[in-house]
Scaffold this active site. Sequence first.
Site, short mmCIF file in Angstrom:
data_model
loop_
_atom_site.label_atom_id
_atom_site.label_comp_id
_atom_site.label_asym_id
_atom_site.label_seq_id
_atom_site.Cartn_x
_atom_site.Cartn_y
_atom_site.Cartn_z
N SER A 1 -2.03 -16.81 -4.35
CA SER A 1 -3.48 -16.73 -4.17
C SER A 1 -4.10 -17.08 -5.52
O SER A 1 -3.42 -17.02 -6.55
CB SER A 1 -3.86 -15.29 -3.79
OG SER A 1 -5.25 -15.09 -3.89
N TYR B 1 -3.99 -6.00 -5.32
CA TYR B 1 -3.60 -7.29 -4.72
C TYR B 1 -3.30 -8.30 -5.83
O TYR B 1 -2.31 -9.04 -5.76
CB TYR B 1 -4.75 -7.76 -3.83
CG TYR B 1 -4.52 -9.07 -3.10
CD1 TYR B 1 -3.43 -9.25 -2.24
CD2 TYR B 1 -5.43 -10.13 -3.24
CE1 TYR B 1 -3.25 -10.45 -1.56
CE2 TYR B 1 -5.26 -11.32 -2.55
CZ TYR B 1 -4.17 -11.48 -1.72
OH TYR B 1 -3.99 -12.65 -1.04
N1 LIG Z 1 -7.09 -15.42 3.71
C1 LIG Z 1 -7.27 -15.56 2.43
O1 LIG Z 1 -8.42 -15.56 1.91
C2 LIG Z 1 -6.09 -15.78 1.51
C3 LIG Z 1 -6.33 -16.29 0.23
C4 LIG Z 1 -5.27 -16.48 -0.63
C5 LIG Z 1 -3.99 -16.16 -0.26
N2 LIG Z 1 -3.76 -15.64 0.98
C6 LIG Z 1 -2.38 -15.29 1.31
O2 LIG Z 1 -1.93 -16.14 2.35
C7 LIG Z 1 -1.02 -15.44 3.20
C8 LIG Z 1 -1.50 -15.49 4.65
O3 LIG Z 1 -2.84 -15.04 4.70
P1 LIG Z 1 -3.68 -15.05 6.05
O4 LIG Z 1 -5.11 -15.12 5.67
O5 LIG Z 1 -3.13 -16.04 7.00
O6 LIG Z 1 -3.39 -13.56 6.52
P2 LIG Z 1 -3.28 -12.90 7.98
O7 LIG Z 1 -3.99 -13.70 8.99
O8 LIG Z 1 -3.64 -11.46 7.78
O9 LIG Z 1 -1.72 -13.03 8.28
C9 LIG Z 1 -0.76 -12.26 7.62
C10 LIG Z 1 0.55 -12.49 8.34
O10 LIG Z 1 1.57 -11.75 7.67
C11 LIG Z 1 2.32 -11.05 8.65
N3 LIG Z 1 2.91 -9.88 8.02
C12 LIG Z 1 2.27 -8.90 7.33
N4 LIG Z 1 3.15 -7.97 6.94
C13 LIG Z 1 4.37 -8.37 7.39
C14 LIG Z 1 5.66 -7.83 7.34
N5 LIG Z 1 5.91 -6.67 6.70
N6 LIG Z 1 6.68 -8.49 7.91
C15 LIG Z 1 6.46 -9.65 8.56
N7 LIG Z 1 5.25 -10.22 8.65
C16 LIG Z 1 4.22 -9.59 8.08
C17 LIG Z 1 1.32 -10.73 9.75
O11 LIG Z 1 1.96 -10.59 11.01
P3 LIG Z 1 2.37 -9.24 11.75
O12 LIG Z 1 1.26 -8.25 11.51
O13 LIG Z 1 2.53 -9.68 13.17
O14 LIG Z 1 3.66 -8.85 11.10
C18 LIG Z 1 0.52 -12.02 9.78
O15 LIG Z 1 1.16 -12.99 10.57
C19 LIG Z 1 -0.91 -14.03 2.63
O16 LIG Z 1 0.20 -13.96 1.77
C20 LIG Z 1 -2.21 -13.88 1.83
O17 LIG Z 1 -2.07 -12.94 0.79
C21 LIG Z 1 -4.78 -15.46 1.89
#
Ligand SMILES: NC(=O)c1ccc[n+]([C@@H]2O[C@H](COP(=O)([O-])OP(=O)(O)OC[C@H]3O[C@@H](n4cnc5c(N)ncnc54)[C@H](OP(=O)(O)O)[C@@H]3O)[C@@H](O)[C@H]2O)c1
Length: 264
Positions: free
Chosen positions: A148, A161
């Site tokens: 991130s 975070y």
């Molecule tokens: N959205 C943003 O603004 C942003 C910005 C920068 C970086 N990121 C990073 O990008 C990645 C994805 O973000 P996103 O926005 O797509 O988030 P999201 O929609 O909340 O998705 C998170 C995913 O991680 C899975 N997950 C969480 N804990 C888990 C575990 N213990 N074991 C297996 N799966 C797990 C969840 O699925 P289940 O609950 O079904 O397990 C879900 O599929 C993350 O690493 C986040 O930190 C996001």
Amino acid sequence: MTAPEPTQPTGATTPAALRAVVTGASSGIGAATVRRLRALGWDTVAVARRADRLAALAEETGTSYVVADITAAADVARLAEEVAAGGPVHALVNNAGGALGTDSVEGADLDRWRRMYETNVLGTLAVTQALLPALRNSGRGDVVVLTSTAGHGTYPGGAGYVAAKHAERVIADTLRLELVGEPVRVIEIAPGMVRTEEFSLTRFAGDQAKADAVYAGVDEPLTADDVADAITWTLTRPHHVNIDHLMIRPRAQVSNTQVARRSS
Ligand SMILES: NC(=O)c1ccc[n+]([C@@H]2O[C@H](COP(=O)([O-])OP(=O)(O)OC[C@H]3O[C@@H](n4cnc5c(N)ncnc54)[C@H](OP(=O)(O)O)[C@@H]3O)[C@@H](O)[C@H]2O)c1
């Protein structure tokens, strides 16, 4: 949802018969990455805890999937076994993760910090360790780590975070050094503000109003597909080209603390 138009820029490698494991594929960036890779002809293994959402993605895209919690050692071991049983694996996209709360340092909840560290850092570490032998044996492996912009700078209320994403970035940076000379690339993708369905909702423990406020007045935050496009771009470069770090933000955001918002 329909699969995106494949965008395979000139010079991209032919992805036929390549296979990727994508963690956190039950929503957001992970699901979008599976859609993009499938549209480009990759075989994919989608990983997350929610079976119903993975089954729906499989129905839509033809992906295979493994239901697993990346913080549970037995699940990670089973994941590695099931992946190995399906043939060679060429890419691991460590995407599962996220933020919990916006605690100040003074008021931080240790349990939330621990859970963020376990998922973003130790989960990524465990899955990478488990799949690295297979990635190496494929002769052209990739380890992608979704950090991130929080892995590159801090902001008030972000320290838990931010600390976890910095640690995750260090795994990528160190692994790249340790694998020099081997046929495995290590790629860090660092997105800024991405409006996914669940990221902020999870951060604010299901409070939709607080989640919506994150994006209020922001012209076009990144979408999950924007980030998936960046991920697939790095994966489809010729294999001697290693995109070490790719930082991607919406135009309206210039830093973790400066975001242009419409006032009305
Ligand atoms: N959205 C943003 O603004 C942003 C910005 C920068 C970086 N990121 C990073 O990008 C990645 C994805 O973000 P996103 O926005 O797509 O988030 P999201 O929609 O909340 O998705 C998170 C995913 O991680 C899975 N997950 C969480 N804990 C888990 C575990 N213990 N074991 C297996 N799966 C797990 C969840 O699925 P289940 O609950 O079904 O397990 C879900 O599929 C993350 O690493 C986040 O930190 C996001």
